[in-house]
Motif scaffolding. Sequence first.
Motif, PDB file in Angstrom:
ATOM      1  N   VAL A 159       0.653  -1.333  -0.257  1.00 42.11           N
ATOM      2  CA  VAL A 159      -0.294  -0.073  -0.070  1.00 42.11           C
ATOM      3  C   VAL A 159       0.755   0.793   0.059  1.00 42.11           C
ATOM      4  N   PRO A 160       0.639   2.683  -0.303  1.00 41.65           N
ATOM      5  CA  PRO A 160       1.323   3.495  -0.582  1.00 41.65           C
ATOM      6  C   PRO A 160       1.303   4.005   1.178  1.00 41.65           C
ATOM      7  N   ALA A 161       2.685   4.659   1.271  1.00 43.09           N
ATOM      8  CA  ALA A 161       3.017   5.671   2.372  1.00 43.09           C
ATOM      9  C   ALA A 161       1.255   6.160   3.270  1.00 43.09           C
ATOM     10  N   GLY A 162       1.502   6.088   3.779  1.00 39.95           N
ATOM     11  CA  GLY A 162       0.219   6.493   4.862  1.00 39.95           C
ATOM     12  C   GLY A 162      -1.204   5.975   4.799  1.00 39.95           C
ATOM     13  N   ALA A 163      -1.311   4.472   4.175  1.00 42.96           N
ATOM     14  CA  ALA A 163      -1.969   4.135   3.938  1.00 42.96           C
ATOM     15  C   ALA A 163      -2.599   2.928   4.854  1.00 42.96           C
ATOM     16  N   GLU A 164      -3.878   2.460   5.309  1.00 40.13           N
ATOM     17  CA  GLU A 164      -4.078   1.693   6.070  1.00 40.13           C
ATOM     18  C   GLU A 164      -4.764   0.423   5.989  1.00 40.13           C
ATOM     19  N   VAL A 165      -4.447  -0.862   6.009  1.00 39.55           N
ATOM     20  CA  VAL A 165      -4.804  -2.291   5.879  1.00 39.55           C
ATOM     21  C   VAL A 165      -6.364  -2.280   6.435  1.00 39.55           C
ATOM     22  N   LEU A 166      -6.907  -2.243   5.950  1.00 38.17           N
ATOM     23  CA  LEU A 166      -8.485  -2.710   7.227  1.00 38.17           C
ATOM     24  C   LEU A 166      -8.718  -3.932   6.906  1.00 38.17           C
ATOM     25  N   ALA A 167      -9.104  -4.716   5.429  1.00 36.00           N
ATOM     26  CA  ALA A 167      -9.388  -6.059   5.104  1.00 36.00           C
ATOM     27  C   ALA A 167      -8.184  -7.025   4.517  1.00 36.00           C
ATOM     28  N   SER A 168      -8.421  -8.195   4.331  1.00 35.89           N
ATOM     29  CA  SER A 168      -7.314  -9.480   4.434  1.00 35.89           C
ATOM     30  C   SER A 168      -7.795 -10.607   4.228  1.00 35.89           C
ATOM     31  N   SER A 169      -7.739 -10.917   3.165  1.00 38.00           N
ATOM     32  CA  SER A 169      -7.819 -12.876   2.851  1.00 38.00           C
ATOM     33  C   SER A 169      -7.137 -13.661   3.084  1.00 38.00           C
ATOM     34  N   ALA A 170      -7.521 -15.243   3.284  1.00 39.82           N
ATOM     35  CA  ALA A 170      -6.049 -16.391   3.334  1.00 39.82           C
ATOM     36  C   ALA A 170      -5.321 -16.080   1.785  1.00 39.82           C
ATOM     37  N   LYS A 171      -6.286 -15.232   0.253  1.00 37.88           N
ATOM     38  CA  LYS A 171      -5.470 -15.075  -0.382  1.00 37.88           C
ATOM     39  C   LYS A 171      -4.397 -13.273  -1.124  1.00 37.88           C
ATOM     40  N   THR A 172      -5.232 -12.979  -0.624  1.00 36.46           N
ATOM     41  CA  THR A 172      -5.097 -11.350  -1.183  1.00 36.46           C
ATOM     42  C   THR A 172      -4.958 -11.222   0.262  1.00 36.46           C
ATOM     43  N   GLY A 173      -3.470 -10.315   0.882  1.00 36.04           N
ATOM     44  CA  GLY A 173      -2.985  -9.407   1.632  1.00 36.04           C
ATOM     45  C   GLY A 173      -4.061  -8.535   1.712  1.00 36.04           C
ATOM     46  N   VAL A 174      -4.472  -7.659   0.350  1.00 30.55           N
ATOM     47  CA  VAL A 174      -4.918  -5.845   1.056  1.00 30.55           C
ATOM     48  C   VAL A 174      -6.312  -5.894  -0.109  1.00 30.55           C
ATOM     49  N   GLU A 175      -7.236  -7.115   1.036  1.00 30.12           N
ATOM     50  CA  GLU A 175      -8.875  -6.555   0.291  1.00 30.12           C
ATOM     51  C   GLU A 175      -9.022  -4.933   0.118  1.00 30.12           C
ATOM     52  N   MET A 176      -8.849  -4.037   1.277  1.00 28.64           N
ATOM     53  CA  MET A 176      -9.783  -3.281   1.782  1.00 28.64           C
ATOM     54  C   MET A 176      -8.555  -2.300   1.877  1.00 28.64           C
ATOM     55  N   PHE A 177      -8.280  -0.835   1.391  1.00 29.83           N
ATOM     56  CA  PHE A 177      -7.262   0.033   2.297  1.00 29.83           C
ATOM     57  C   PHE A 177      -8.152   1.446   2.241  1.00 29.83           C
ATOM     58  N   ARG A 178      -7.202   2.316   3.134  1.00 30.84           N
ATOM     59  CA  ARG A 178      -7.680   3.550   3.403  1.00 30.84           C
ATOM     60  C   ARG A 178      -6.749   4.728   2.934  1.00 30.84           C
ATOM     61  N   VAL A 179      -6.493   5.786   2.656  1.00 23.18           N
ATOM     62  CA  VAL A 179      -5.929   6.703   2.756  1.00 23.18           C
ATOM     63  C   VAL A 179      -6.593   8.277   3.490  1.00 23.18           C
ATOM     64  N   GLY A 180      -6.482   8.446   4.768  1.00 24.78           N
ATOM     65  CA  GLY A 180      -7.115   9.663   5.729  1.00 24.78           C
ATOM     66  C   GLY A 180      -9.046   8.659   5.888  1.00 24.78           C
ATOM     67  N   GLU A 181      -9.710  10.040   5.570  1.00 25.47           N
ATOM     68  CA  GLU A 181     -11.091   9.900   5.609  1.00 25.47           C
ATOM     69  C   GLU A 181     -11.526   9.708   3.847  1.00 25.47           C
ATOM     70  N   HIS A 182     -10.115   9.878   3.114  1.00 19.96           N
ATOM     71  CA  HIS A 182     -11.659  10.701   1.840  1.00 19.96           C
ATOM     72  C   HIS A 182     -11.078   9.524   0.591  1.00 19.96           C
ATOM     73  N   LEU A 183      -9.883   8.490   0.543  1.00 21.89           N
ATOM     74  CA  LEU A 183      -9.597   7.548  -0.438  1.00 21.89           C
ATOM     75  C   LEU A 183     -10.006   6.395   0.462  1.00 21.89           C
ATOM     76  N   LEU A 184     -10.538   5.037  -0.863  1.00 24.29           N
ATOM     77  CA  LEU A 184     -11.304   4.032   0.095  1.00 24.29           C
ATOM     78  C   LEU A 184     -10.825   3.313  -1.485  1.00 24.29           C
ATOM     79  N   GLY A 185     -10.175   1.400  -1.310  1.00 22.39           N
ATOM     80  CA  GLY A 185     -10.514   1.040  -1.933  1.00 22.39           C
ATOM     81  C   GLY A 185     -10.793  -0.797  -1.303  1.00 22.39           C
TER      82      GLY A 185
END
Length: 265
Positions: A176-202
């Motif tokens: 993930v980019p610098a300053g991002a927080e990983v919010l969810a993961s799975s057995a197959k994919t380490g980054v299922e969801m991440f955010r940057v601040g309150e304004h970017l969500l993947g």
Amino acid sequence: MVAIIANAAPGKKSRRFALLMAARDSEYVLKRYGGYRNVFVAAFGDAGETWDLYRAVDGELPDTGDVEKYDGFVISGSPNDAYADDEWILRLCRLIRDLHAQRKRVLGICFGHQVICRALGGRVAKSSTGWDIGIREVAVANLSLPRQCGFLEALRDQLPPRAKITEIHQDEVWEVPAGAEVLASSAKTGVEMFRVGEHLLGIQGHPEYTNDILVSLVNRLLGAGSITVSVAEAVKRQLDATGPDREFWLKLCKSFLKADESYSI
């Protein structure tokens, strides 16, 4: 650019969103839903809102002067690689960086999740374990958020420890980019969801997909020789047995895009 306006609700604040489509409509989705734009508006839209469609895959993006009029942006999935250097992808990356600088809300789905990561300096690549197709259970991170952290603070006590989501991808976020927080993961994919601040969500999965859309895509991949018969049959058997926690994911996405409204999960 095409505008879609939902039926207005008395007393409801008018909102405007931009849907940046990174894929072309499939024959199935056109026939069944009238195009992916209708799928996204049905999933994430509410009465009284305007949704403007930009076909990013064909080089159509909002002009710099138009960005301010939007409350949020949604970037769709795509069969293209987010790490490719096609001109439209590079232009999309520049737009994401501009939106980030302006703290505009941006929701990225699958390719959109990956291209946000790439645009902000993270790393995206093909999965070493191949396709991830079907219903995947993801683990939601135990969030330790400071007060005044917007939609996540409001939802923290409602988030389940695990939730199922529809997946169909072979690329993934590796870093993930610098300053991002990983919010969810799975057995197959380490980054299922991440955010940057309150304004970017993947989100790596597809909250907007219905089961029939997934089956249509599986059949297309099978016909193209991208997956085997056994993989396709396994996905269809899984869908007979279970499904995504779609209501949870749709409410989560709406809560992000419209953070000053209450969407109970």
